[in-house]
Write a protein that holds these residues in place. Structure first.
Motif, PDB file in Angstrom:
ATOM      1  N   ASN A 157       0.828  -1.206   0.000  1.00  0.00           N
ATOM      2  CA  ASN A 157       0.000   0.000   0.000  1.00  0.00           C
ATOM      3  C   ASN A 157       0.863   1.258   0.000  1.00  0.00           C
ATOM      4  O   ASN A 157       0.495   2.271  -0.591  1.00  0.00           O
ATOM      5  CB  ASN A 157      -0.942   0.007   1.206  1.00  0.00           C
ATOM      6  CG  ASN A 157      -2.034   1.035   1.074  1.00  0.00           C
ATOM      7  OD1 ASN A 157      -2.859   0.939   0.176  1.00  0.00           O
ATOM      8  ND2 ASN A 157      -2.035   2.022   1.952  1.00  0.00           N
ATOM      9  N   ALA A 158       2.028   1.181   0.639  1.00  0.00           N
ATOM     10  CA  ALA A 158       2.946   2.310   0.676  1.00  0.00           C
ATOM     11  C   ALA A 158       3.750   2.436  -0.617  1.00  0.00           C
ATOM     12  O   ALA A 158       4.427   3.437  -0.839  1.00  0.00           O
ATOM     13  CB  ALA A 158       3.900   2.164   1.861  1.00  0.00           C
ATOM     14  N   GLY A 159       3.678   1.412  -1.460  1.00  0.00           N
ATOM     15  CA  GLY A 159       4.405   1.444  -2.734  1.00  0.00           C
ATOM     16  C   GLY A 159       5.908   1.286  -2.569  1.00  0.00           C
ATOM     17  O   GLY A 159       6.679   1.836  -3.340  1.00  0.00           O
ATOM     18  N   LEU A 160       6.315   0.507  -1.563  1.00  0.00           N
ATOM     19  CA  LEU A 160       7.729   0.364  -1.256  1.00  0.00           C
ATOM     20  C   LEU A 160       8.187  -1.082  -1.378  1.00  0.00           C
ATOM     21  O   LEU A 160       7.416  -2.009  -1.113  1.00  0.00           O
ATOM     22  CB  LEU A 160       8.003   0.836   0.178  1.00  0.00           C
ATOM     23  CG  LEU A 160       7.682   2.292   0.487  1.00  0.00           C
ATOM     24  CD1 LEU A 160       7.782   2.553   1.984  1.00  0.00           C
ATOM     25  CD2 LEU A 160       8.604   3.220  -0.282  1.00  0.00           C
ATOM     26  N   SER A 161       9.452  -1.246  -1.747  1.00  0.00           N
ATOM     27  CA  SER A 161      10.059  -2.577  -1.728  1.00  0.00           C
ATOM     28  C   SER A 161      10.342  -2.940  -0.272  1.00  0.00           C
ATOM     29  O   SER A 161      10.273  -2.084   0.619  1.00  0.00           O
ATOM     30  CB  SER A 161      11.384  -2.572  -2.504  1.00  0.00           C
ATOM     31  OG  SER A 161      12.360  -1.795  -1.807  1.00  0.00           O
ATOM     32  N   GLN A 162      10.666  -4.191  -0.030  1.00  0.00           N
ATOM     33  CA  GLN A 162      11.007  -4.593   1.336  1.00  0.00           C
ATOM     34  C   GLN A 162      12.187  -3.775   1.852  1.00  0.00           C
ATOM     35  O   GLN A 162      12.192  -3.330   2.996  1.00  0.00           O
ATOM     36  CB  GLN A 162      11.341  -6.080   1.400  1.00  0.00           C
ATOM     37  CG  GLN A 162      10.148  -6.978   1.316  1.00  0.00           C
ATOM     38  CD  GLN A 162      10.528  -8.444   1.488  1.00  0.00           C
ATOM     39  OE1 GLN A 162      11.614  -8.865   1.098  1.00  0.00           O
ATOM     40  NE2 GLN A 162       9.623  -9.212   2.067  1.00  0.00           N
ATOM     41  N   ARG A 163      13.197  -3.575   1.025  1.00  0.00           N
ATOM     42  CA  ARG A 163      14.388  -2.819   1.429  1.00  0.00           C
ATOM     43  C   ARG A 163      14.031  -1.372   1.767  1.00  0.00           C
ATOM     44  O   ARG A 163      14.456  -0.840   2.792  1.00  0.00           O
ATOM     45  CB  ARG A 163      15.446  -2.868   0.331  1.00  0.00           C
ATOM     46  CG  ARG A 163      16.751  -2.190   0.738  1.00  0.00           C
ATOM     47  CD  ARG A 163      17.849  -2.376  -0.285  1.00  0.00           C
ATOM     48  NE  ARG A 163      18.097  -3.756  -0.663  1.00  0.00           N
ATOM     49  CZ  ARG A 163      18.781  -4.646   0.070  1.00  0.00           C
ATOM     50  NH1 ARG A 163      19.255  -4.288   1.235  1.00  0.00           N
ATOM     51  NH2 ARG A 163      18.966  -5.866  -0.356  1.00  0.00           N
ATOM     52  N   GLU A 164      13.234  -0.733   0.913  1.00  0.00           N
ATOM     53  CA  GLU A 164      12.826   0.655   1.167  1.00  0.00           C
ATOM     54  C   GLU A 164      11.998   0.761   2.446  1.00  0.00           C
ATOM     55  O   GLU A 164      12.195   1.680   3.241  1.00  0.00           O
ATOM     56  CB  GLU A 164      12.009   1.195  -0.015  1.00  0.00           C
ATOM     57  CG  GLU A 164      12.797   1.347  -1.294  1.00  0.00           C
ATOM     58  CD  GLU A 164      11.912   1.558  -2.506  1.00  0.00           C
ATOM     59  OE1 GLU A 164      12.362   2.246  -3.438  1.00  0.00           O
ATOM     60  OE2 GLU A 164      10.773   1.023  -2.543  1.00  0.00           O
ATOM     61  N   PHE A 165      11.095  -0.177   2.633  1.00  0.00           N
ATOM     62  CA  PHE A 165      10.241  -0.199   3.817  1.00  0.00           C
ATOM     63  C   PHE A 165      11.108  -0.342   5.071  1.00  0.00           C
ATOM     64  O   PHE A 165      10.930   0.381   6.047  1.00  0.00           O
ATOM     65  CB  PHE A 165       9.257  -1.363   3.692  1.00  0.00           C
ATOM     66  CG  PHE A 165       8.013  -1.260   4.514  1.00  0.00           C
ATOM     67  CD1 PHE A 165       7.131  -0.199   4.371  1.00  0.00           C
ATOM     68  CD2 PHE A 165       7.685  -2.256   5.414  1.00  0.00           C
ATOM     69  CE1 PHE A 165       5.955  -0.129   5.114  1.00  0.00           C
ATOM     70  CE2 PHE A 165       6.516  -2.195   6.166  1.00  0.00           C
ATOM     71  CZ  PHE A 165       5.657  -1.124   6.020  1.00  0.00           C
ATOM     72  N   ALA A 166      12.074  -1.253   5.022  1.00  0.00           N
ATOM     73  CA  ALA A 166      12.979  -1.474   6.151  1.00  0.00           C
ATOM     74  C   ALA A 166      13.751  -0.204   6.484  1.00  0.00           C
ATOM     75  O   ALA A 166      13.858   0.182   7.653  1.00  0.00           O
ATOM     76  CB  ALA A 166      13.944  -2.616   5.835  1.00  0.00           C
ATOM     77  N   GLU A 167      14.277   0.451   5.463  1.00  0.00           N
ATOM     78  CA  GLU A 167      15.052   1.677   5.679  1.00  0.00           C
ATOM     79  C   GLU A 167      14.206   2.769   6.310  1.00  0.00           C
ATOM     80  O   GLU A 167      14.649   3.456   7.227  1.00  0.00           O
ATOM     81  CB  GLU A 167      15.650   2.161   4.359  1.00  0.00           C
ATOM     82  CG  GLU A 167      16.774   1.275   3.851  1.00  0.00           C
ATOM     83  CD  GLU A 167      17.236   1.632   2.447  1.00  0.00           C
ATOM     84  OE1 GLU A 167      16.687   2.575   1.829  1.00  0.00           O
ATOM     85  OE2 GLU A 167      18.161   0.943   1.958  1.00  0.00           O
ATOM     86  N   LYS A 168      12.992   2.931   5.840  1.00  0.00           N
ATOM     87  CA  LYS A 168      12.123   3.991   6.357  1.00  0.00           C
ATOM     88  C   LYS A 168      11.669   3.723   7.788  1.00  0.00           C
ATOM     89  O   LYS A 168      11.451   4.650   8.553  1.00  0.00           O
ATOM     90  CB  LYS A 168      10.930   4.201   5.434  1.00  0.00           C
ATOM     91  CG  LYS A 168      11.333   4.825   4.101  1.00  0.00           C
ATOM     92  CD  LYS A 168      10.144   5.226   3.290  1.00  0.00           C
ATOM     93  CE  LYS A 168      10.556   5.832   1.976  1.00  0.00           C
ATOM     94  NZ  LYS A 168      11.095   7.167   2.085  1.00  0.00           N
ATOM     95  N   ILE A 169      11.524   2.460   8.149  1.00  0.00           N
ATOM     96  CA  ILE A 169      11.106   2.110   9.503  1.00  0.00           C
ATOM     97  C   ILE A 169      12.315   2.058  10.447  1.00  0.00           C
ATOM     98  O   ILE A 169      12.179   2.258  11.642  1.00  0.00           O
ATOM     99  CB  ILE A 169      10.351   0.767   9.509  1.00  0.00           C
ATOM    100  CG1 ILE A 169       9.028   0.943   8.774  1.00  0.00           C
ATOM    101  CG2 ILE A 169      10.104   0.263  10.926  1.00  0.00           C
ATOM    102  CD1 ILE A 169       8.261  -0.320   8.575  1.00  0.00           C
ATOM    103  N   GLY A 170      13.495   1.796   9.875  1.00  0.00           N
ATOM    104  CA  GLY A 170      14.699   1.723  10.689  1.00  0.00           C
ATOM    105  C   GLY A 170      14.997   0.324  11.204  1.00  0.00           C
ATOM    106  O   GLY A 170      15.526   0.155  12.301  1.00  0.00           O
ATOM    107  N   VAL A 171      14.624  -0.668  10.399  1.00  0.00           N
ATOM    108  CA  VAL A 171      14.903  -2.064  10.741  1.00  0.00           C
ATOM    109  C   VAL A 171      15.633  -2.706   9.574  1.00  0.00           C
ATOM    110  O   VAL A 171      15.762  -2.117   8.498  1.00  0.00           O
ATOM    111  CB  VAL A 171      13.603  -2.851  11.061  1.00  0.00           C
ATOM    112  CG1 VAL A 171      12.889  -2.260  12.262  1.00  0.00           C
ATOM    113  CG2 VAL A 171      12.677  -2.905   9.857  1.00  0.00           C
ATOM    114  N   SER A 172      16.097  -3.923   9.771  1.00  0.00           N
ATOM    115  CA  SER A 172      16.810  -4.626   8.709  1.00  0.00           C
ATOM    116  C   SER A 172      15.839  -5.243   7.703  1.00  0.00           C
ATOM    117  O   SER A 172      14.657  -5.447   8.005  1.00  0.00           O
ATOM    118  CB  SER A 172      17.689  -5.729   9.308  1.00  0.00           C
ATOM    119  OG  SER A 172      16.871  -6.771   9.809  1.00  0.00           O
TER     120      SER A 172
END
Length: 71
Positions: free
Chosen positions: A17-32
């Motif tokens: 829904n956010a239109g993000l890859s797993q890597r992008e999502f991880a970076e934005k949340i601050g997790v691996s």
């Protein structure tokens, strides 16, 4: 998992829904990336602060992502 709650939708749906890859999502949340993979596979679940970040990124309210268990 948050006490007395059950997941209503999956974390992957929030990410998509956010239109993000797993890597992008991880970076934005601050997790691996591994953390995102574990969440999406159901091996682990986000804590409250991570859940807030997921909600903010995806535009999906927290109370829609997790709901109270019925007794």
């Amino acid at each position: 998992m948050l006490n007395n709650t059950i997941p209503r939708i999956c974390i992957a749906a929030c990410r998509v829904n956010a239109g993000l890859s797993q890597r992008e999502f991880a970076e934005k949340i601050g997790v691996s990336l591994a953390t995102i993979t574990n969440w999406e596979s159901g091996k682990t679940e986000p804590d409250l602060s991570e859940l807030r970040a997921i909600s903010n990124l995806s535009g999906i309210p927290m109370d829609f992502i997790f709901v109270q268990r019925e007794s």
